[in-house]
Design an enzyme around this catalytic site. Structure first.
Site, mmCIF file in Angstrom:
data_model
loop_
_atom_site.group_PDB
_atom_site.id
_atom_site.type_symbol
_atom_site.label_atom_id
_atom_site.label_comp_id
_atom_site.label_asym_id
_atom_site.label_seq_id
_atom_site.Cartn_x
_atom_site.Cartn_y
_atom_site.Cartn_z
ATOM 1 N N ASP A 62 0.754 -1.135 0.084
ATOM 2 C CA ASP A 62 -0.067 0.067 0.091
ATOM 3 C C ASP A 62 0.842 1.460 0.048
ATOM 4 O O ASP A 62 2.015 1.067 0.163
ATOM 5 C CB ASP A 62 -1.022 -0.187 1.184
ATOM 6 C CG ASP A 62 -0.502 -0.538 2.437
ATOM 7 O OD1 ASP A 62 0.837 -0.303 2.701
ATOM 8 O OD2 ASP A 62 -0.987 -1.044 3.263
ATOM 9 N N ASN A 128 -8.127 -3.577 14.452
ATOM 10 C CA ASN A 128 -9.541 -4.150 14.045
ATOM 11 C C ASN A 128 -9.525 -5.086 13.222
ATOM 12 O O ASN A 128 -10.577 -5.349 12.589
ATOM 13 C CB ASN A 128 -10.214 -2.582 13.658
ATOM 14 C CG ASN A 128 -9.544 -2.000 12.140
ATOM 15 O OD1 ASN A 128 -8.493 -2.666 11.900
ATOM 16 N ND2 ASN A 128 -9.920 -1.083 11.695
ATOM 17 N N HIS A 130 -7.572 -5.265 10.340
ATOM 18 C CA HIS A 130 -7.345 -4.969 8.873
ATOM 19 C C HIS A 130 -5.992 -5.418 8.328
ATOM 20 O O HIS A 130 -4.925 -5.839 9.258
ATOM 21 C CB HIS A 130 -7.455 -3.362 8.579
ATOM 22 C CG HIS A 130 -6.141 -2.818 9.027
ATOM 23 N ND1 HIS A 130 -6.579 -1.751 10.192
ATOM 24 C CD2 HIS A 130 -4.897 -2.660 8.893
ATOM 25 C CE1 HIS A 130 -5.448 -0.993 10.394
ATOM 26 N NE2 HIS A 130 -4.510 -1.453 9.572
#
Length: 234
Positions: A62, A128, A130
């Site tokens: 990313d 969370n 991810h």
């Protein structure tokens, strides 16, 4: 999924490097790389090693939208500082966060990954659940896409910026389907704040509410955790 419990990040990185060596010995040619605090020790040990990447390709997970090489907080700068300037690769690819046409950049990055299938993927996991910037609710069928970062992810990443307002609100991220296509996946988690996410990933229901739970269906995943991150597993 094989769980490897370690004392600390140094031992965790040693285990990850050993798995990387095995993958390279078995012919791995493309590495999927991650950023953030989790893999820093992994890269440090790679830099200190005798590993040669001159015939290896890397593709990163990313990049922030709006940041490029001129920014100290961009992931291209992170990779250059922690790995590429010390261990050059044959080719190193990251999404272009400064692309004028993000849709085109997404299409071209997906094509790049299709042409260079990932043999070994390193991952961290968010509080969370991810992976990459694939937030809860992301389709398991997703490919590279532009992500609107959640407030929790922006808050978690604010430690790398002068203040939370400077954290970009979007990123380009490989999708979950891209990640699952890797032949070998190593995911590392350290610290008590990751314990619930690790438990949900390994012991919970496979659900898009916990993106990392998609890894339960992968045939070759190594989960490296320290005592605090793995404390909910016992």
């Amino acid at each position: 999924m094989e769980v490897i419990k370690v004392k600390n990040q140094i031992e965790g990185a040693e285990k990850a490097v050993a798995i990387l060596r095995e993958s390279l010995a078995n012919g791995a040619k493309t590495l999927g790389l991650a950023t953030g605090s989790t893999p820093i020790e992994f890269y440090k040990q790679i830099v200190a090693s005798d590993l040669d990447f001159s015939d290896i390709i890397s593709v990163n997970l990313d990049e922030y939208v709006g940041l490029g090489k001129e920014s100290s907080q961009s992931y291209v700068t992170f990779m250059e500082e922690h790995l590429f300037s010390h261990k050059p690769f044959k080719h190193s690819y990251l999404p272009n966060g400064l692309a004028a046409d993000l849709d085109k950049e997404v299409r071209e990055y997906n094509q790049l990954i299709a042409e260079n299938p990932v043999d070994f993927q390193i991952l961290g996991i968010g509080d969370n659940g991810h992976i990459g910037f694939n937030e809860p609710g992301t389709s398991f069928e997703s490919l590279t896409h532009v992500v609107d970062l959640t407030p929790s992810t922006i808050h978690a990443n604010a430690r790398f910026f002068a203040n939370e307002e400077e954290v970009p609100k979007q990123a380009i991220s490989m999708g979950i389907a891209n990640i699952l296509a890797a032949k070998t996946i190593v995911i590392m988690a350290y610290g008590a704040n990751k314990a619930n996410a690790v438990k949900a990933m390994l012991r919970g229901q496979v659900t898009e509410d916990v993106p990392a739970s998609a890894l339960q269906g992968h045939p070759r995943v190594y989960v490296i955790v320290d005592q605090e991150a793995g404390k909910e597993l016992d």
